[in-house]
Design an enzyme around this catalytic site. Structure first.
Site, PDB file in Angstrom:
ATOM      1  N   CYS A 328       0.826  -1.211   0.000  1.00 16.98           N
ATOM      2  CA  CYS A 328       0.000   0.000   0.000  1.00 16.98           C
ATOM      3  C   CYS A 328       0.864   1.266   0.000  1.00 16.98           C
ATOM      4  CB  CYS A 328      -0.977  -0.026   1.169  1.00 16.98           C
ATOM      5  SG  CYS A 328      -2.367   1.126   0.942  1.00 16.98           S
ATOM      6  N   HIS A 407      -3.919  -5.382   1.143  1.00 21.60           N
ATOM      7  CA  HIS A 407      -3.670  -5.801   2.519  1.00 21.60           C
ATOM      8  C   HIS A 407      -4.198  -7.226   2.718  1.00 21.60           C
ATOM      9  CE1 HIS A 407      -2.418  -1.844   3.894  1.00 21.60           C
ATOM     10  NE2 HIS A 407      -3.451  -1.315   3.256  1.00 21.60           N
TER      11      HIS A 407
END
Length: 462
Positions: A328, A407
């Protein structure tokens, strides 16, 4: 049936784990129950099954543990770190932008209806809502501005369980003080207190139980022996309390502990992996002893990128010789440029990245919040996205670099094997899904054996 509030007699008393365990145990007794917290302050969030919103980890974890679809109603207000004296606000799962912290407290009466509506909606569907409190419920200067403790308990006439952390010291003062500072109405709703995190000979506290019950007139629901539980981390403080058995480890992994690290539950599968020795590192010297480094998610990517440069990480992270998993915000840092033309994160319109990946990252006002199954490096992974940055690809594998927006990467047994077997061919892996299910059941049983659940159930039915 009454709903239940879990109040701590101090911060980090174990409210989250006890709330999860009691939710789980009520569910096992056939009671239709849902987790709740009015307001959370955490960079660690999860995407909900319903409405694709963001909620904090403890409520998502508690819901998933009992097979309940997650919903923004379970955590209607979530605050994430912003700039100086600012916080990023999420209401009913959706980002509403940054707010001044003092302005937030001034608008408390405008937020109460949001919390009330969420709680009432859950009450219509569930017999019992287990509402986790926040910090101490009796900070006298803040009680009128508190959404998670006094407001919920008073508005919905919840029964109350106090949780006291005996490891901190001063357990008697904290119990007596919190109980006697509660409003009279709420004191009458206190079922009792749980003494948490006890270590040593349990009989040494027999006299303590008598003092609390006979002199304080507060029932002791149980004394819970300390038991590590490396799942459901709420914040970076709780994360640092993880424990590992490294006697069988064959790979050393370092996670760079960014100042604004986010979504660090990504690393729970590594904490409990016997073949991995995990360290959270803050210096380049620590990085040299790691066979793989993880550059994690960040709530403030540009600030954390500057922090990495100040700490001297750039040369190592830019080198194709360094094995890195970038997730991310960490993934965004690996591109040539980060463009923030709308000042989403900072006043810098353009920032140079580490350049291991070609192309730019563009920050946009519209936040991507979604959950699903993704093809990452040729492996199907169940995960989620929470980011403002946009690139052409949600993942990219280059020499010694695995980068992705997704994630939950390491929850996948196949993904862990794919990455770690290249570091060490002897890596075998394990079944994380089974481990998690067994660990949840084992910890809940530990709590069930330690506290008087029947007394709690009877009080809820009263």
């Amino acid at each position: 049936m009454h709903s239940l509030s879990i109040f701590g007699t101090s911060s980090d008393a174990g409210k989250s784990t006890l709330s999860f365990a009691i939710t789980y145990l009520l569910h096992k007794r056939g009671i239709k129950v849902a987790p709740f917290k009015a307001q959370n302050v955490s960079n660690n969030s999860q995407v909900t099954d319903k409405d694709s919103g963001e909620i904090a980890i403890p409520q998502a974890f508690a819901a998933e543990a009992i097979g309940l679809p997650t919903s923004p109603l379970m955590n209607p207000i979530l605050l994430k770190s912003g700039g100086a004296s600012r916080a990023h606000m999420i209401i009913n799962g959706k980002s509403v932008g940054d707010t001044d912290v003092w302005e937030y407290y001034r608008n408390m009466k405008k937020l109460q209806p949001i919390v009330k509506s969420a709680f009432l909606t859950l009450q219509e569907e569930y017999e019992c809502v287990v509402a986790e409190g926040a910090g101490s419920p009796v900070e006298l200067n803040l009680m009128k501005k508190d959404l998670s403790n006094i407001y919920i308990a008073d508005e919905f006439n919840t029964k109350i369980v106090l949780v006291a952390d005996i490891q901190r010291g001063g357990v008697f003062a904290s119990i007596y003080g919190v109980y006697n500072l509660l409003p009279n109405k709420l004191r009458k709703n206190v079922i009792g207190v749980v003494i948490n995190k006890f270590q040593g000979d349990m009989s040494l506290f027999d006299e303590g139980v008598k003092i609390i019950e006979n002199e304080f007139k507060i029932p002791v629901l149980g004394v819970v022996p300390f038991k590590p539980f490396n799942l459901g981390f709420e914040d970076s403080q709780s994360l640092m309390n993880y424990t590992q058995n490294t006697t069988k480890s064959i790979i050393t992994v370092g996670v760079i502990k960014l100042p604004h690290i986010s979504n660090f539950t990504d690393f729970e599968p590594l904490v409990v992996d016997e073949e991995i020795e995990l360290h959270f590192i803050t210096s380049v010297s620590e990085m040299r002893s790691c066979e793989l480094v993880i550059l994690p998610g960040s709530k403030r990517v540009i600030d954390d990128l500057a922090w990495l440069r100040e700490r001297g990480f750039e040369k190592k992270l830019s080198s194709k010789k360094s094995p890195v998993v970038a997730i991310c915000g960490g993934y965004e840092m690996m591109f040539q440029r980060i463009l923030d033309e709308e000042s989403i994160e900072s006043s810098f319109k353009e920032v140079i990245g580490f350049g291991r990946l070609k192309g730019d990252v563009h920050f946009t006002q519209e936040k991507i919040v979604k959950k699903g199954s993704y093809n990452i490096f040729g492996i199907m992974v169940d995960g989620y996205e929470i980011h403002n940055g946009i690139t052409k690809k949600r993942c990219k594998e280059a020499k010694n670099l695995y980068g992705t927006f997704i994630h939950g990467l390491f929850d996948s047994d196949a993904m862990r094997y794919y990455i770690f077997s290249k570091i060490n061919p002897n890596y075998k892996g394990y079944n994380f899904k089974k481990y998690k299910k067994d660990a949840i059941a084992e910890f809940a049983l530990h709590i069930d054996k330690s506290i008087n659940m029947q007394l709690i159930v009877d009080a809820l039915d009263d």
